[in-house]
Design a protein around this motif. Structure first.
Motif, PDB file in Angstrom:
ATOM      1  N   TRP A   1      33.838  69.563  70.625  1.00 44.09           N
ATOM      2  CA  TRP A   1      33.905  68.441  69.654  1.00 44.09           C
ATOM      3  C   TRP A   1      35.293  67.910  69.898  1.00 44.09           C
TER       4      TRP A   1
ATOM      5  N   VAL B   1      18.643  66.265  73.039  1.00 41.25           N
ATOM      6  CA  VAL B   1      19.790  66.814  72.474  1.00 41.25           C
ATOM      7  C   VAL B   1      20.131  68.264  73.386  1.00 41.25           C
TER       8      VAL B   1
ATOM      9  N   ALA C   1      28.574  54.835  64.630  1.00 36.70           N
ATOM     10  CA  ALA C   1      27.386  55.294  65.786  1.00 36.70           C
ATOM     11  C   ALA C   1      26.318  54.338  66.103  1.00 36.70           C
TER      12      ALA C   1
ATOM     13  N   ALA D   1      29.025  61.429  74.216  1.00 46.01           N
ATOM     14  CA  ALA D   1      27.955  61.030  73.068  1.00 46.01           C
ATOM     15  C   ALA D   1      28.755  61.038  71.823  1.00 46.01           C
TER      16      ALA D   1
ATOM     17  N   ILE E   1      23.366  59.912  66.699  1.00 43.40           N
ATOM     18  CA  ILE E   1      23.916  60.412  67.974  1.00 43.40           C
ATOM     19  C   ILE E   1      23.510  59.293  68.938  1.00 43.40           C
TER      20      ILE E   1
ATOM     21  N   PHE F   1      24.052  67.445  62.764  1.00 48.53           N
ATOM     22  CA  PHE F   1      23.509  67.373  64.197  1.00 48.53           C
ATOM     23  C   PHE F   1      23.717  68.718  64.806  1.00 48.53           C
TER      24      PHE F   1
ATOM     25  N   ILE G   1      31.661  65.746  72.765  1.00 51.92           N
ATOM     26  CA  ILE G   1      30.931  65.000  71.732  1.00 51.92           C
ATOM     27  C   ILE G   1      31.960  64.489  70.694  1.00 51.92           C
TER      28      ILE G   1
ATOM     29  N   ALA H   1      28.452  61.383  67.642  1.00 47.64           N
ATOM     30  CA  ALA H   1      27.713  61.939  66.501  1.00 47.64           C
ATOM     31  C   ALA H   1      28.353  61.079  65.248  1.00 47.64           C
TER      32      ALA H   1
END
Length: 396
Positions: free
Chosen positions: A235, A197, A262, A254, A186, A218, A205, A256
């Motif tokens: 997501w 987190v 990543a 972020a 991440i 994750f 994300i 993932a």
């Protein structure tokens, strides 16, 4: 352009491919009869050499059993008894690398750094040494799982968490061996206020696909932080190579993802790593595992065994030859990253493949993963682990 989506519902159905009756054993394994995949790009398969005739001379016609057939039958029976049943006999039928087979197989890949064991086994002709004529085919997203389940591909690499739901729903595939650890991360912008987190609650994300390896893994870290991964985060899906741009534009807070998607923003100084899959309570023994088509496992377990053995050998070679592996990934355009970046990334992995340790990791992994809400509420960890894993008699 991004799309938002929730994780797959637990009551989705995937029709299970029926188990075909095993065909009479041929003198030589037959060529694959799977429907071809039409990928965007594919590595050209080496044309198999013309095979020599490995068959036995014809037996005289007649009702009586020949001496050769009697001896062959006795040998099989002895192997079954001495080897502990059918599994033992299948194990002793053919030693990988001992003879010419050239069985044609198609293996899918997504273009990640972590798929090094597959690239190595192909380019270093390890598959050929084990009697396999392998073609590797680039296939993106969840298509790869459907293709393996349908027999359009004979196998593919992938983190076991991302295969649990599809197999639970009936995709005709199983996991055979863990290949290595490390490769999921991440990343957040360098100036992001996000420190843990837990700070990802109610935040967007970015992932390459709903239910992919990074999202699946994750979600366990989110769960530990008191966050429901199916309700308390958003997501957002982007093509893998666009995740860094989406992060830079602020469309997501972020990434993932798997390497290199990543990792590249971090190496370019535009992001920092928040966590990875070698840290914390959910540190797993394996990132990537081998997923094998169910029909191949049922009808040609010796071929499946040779495939998995060669694949694992590719993993060990990659771990012992990191510089050469990085050069191989660049030269053959498997990964869109500089060689120095790939080499630095590979050095963070642990290449110690194991079939036995994969089975040991499945049950506790499933037990915790079920709490994310992605699996059926009635899922029994032991039963699903048995459904997901195939024992090919490999002791390493």
């Amino acid at each position: 352009m991004s799309t938002s989506s929730q994780p797959p519902r637990s009551d989705d159905e995937h029709p299970e491919t029926g188990a075909g009756a095993a065909a009479p054993e041929p003198t030589e394994p037959a060529a694959a009869n799977h429907e071809a995949v039409e990928p965007e790009s594919a590595s050209a398969a080496t044309a198999p050499d013309e095979e020599e005739d490995l068959g036995s001379p014809e037996e005289p016609a007649g009702p009586a059993l020949s001496r050769r057939k009697l001896l062959a039958g006795a040998g099989v029976a002895a192997a079954v008894v001495a080897g502990g049943g059918l599994a033992g006999w299948l194990t002793t039928r053919r030693t990988p690398g001992s003879g010419k087979v050239n069985r044609a197989l198609k293996i899918g890949y997504g273009g990640g750094v972590c798929e090094a064991p597959l690239y190595v086994a192909y380019q270093e002709k390890i598959f050929e040494k084990h009697g396999l004529d392998v073609q590797i085919v680039k296939t993106g997203g969840d298509e790869i799982k459907d293709a393996v389940g349908a027999g359009k591909l004979d196998g593919a690499p992938g983190i076991f968490f991302s295969w649990l739901k599809p197999i639970e729903q009936g995709i005709d595939a199983k996991l055979a061996t863990g290949l290595h650890e490390g490769c999921l991360r991440i990343a957040v912008p360098t100036d992001s206020p996000i420190k843990t987190v837990a700070d990802l609650r109610n935040k967007p994300i970015g992932v390459a696909a709903i239910g992919d390896s990074a999202m699946s893994f994750f979600s366990l870290d989110l769960l530990d932080a008191g966050i429901n991964p199916s309700q308390d985060v958003e997501w957002k899906v982007y093509p893998g190579d666009q995740l860094g741009d989406a992060l830079a534009k602020g469309e997501i807070v972020a990434i993932a993802g798997s390497d290199p998607n990543a990792l590249l923003p971090t190496l370019k100084g535009k992001a920092r790593e928040l966590t990875n899959n070698t840290q914390g309570a959910n540190r797993e023994q394996f990132c990537c595992a081998t997923a094998i088509n169910g029909r191949l496992l049922r009808e040609e377990p010796d071929i499946a065994r040779a495939l998995v053995t060669a694949w694992a050998e590719g993993s060990r070679w990659a771990g012992a030859n990191v510089t050469q592996t990085a050069a191989l990934e660049v030269a053959n355009k498997y990964v869109a990253a500089d060689q120095s970046i790939i080499e630095a990334t590979l050095k963070t992995y642990g290449f110690d493949p194991s079939a036995a340790r994969l089975r040991g990791a499945l049950e506790p992994g499933i037990e915790k993963f079920a709490k994310t809400g992605y699996l059926d509420r009635k899922t029994d960890p032991r039963s699903l682990a048995d459904k997901v894993y195939v024992d090919l008699g490999l002791t390493w």
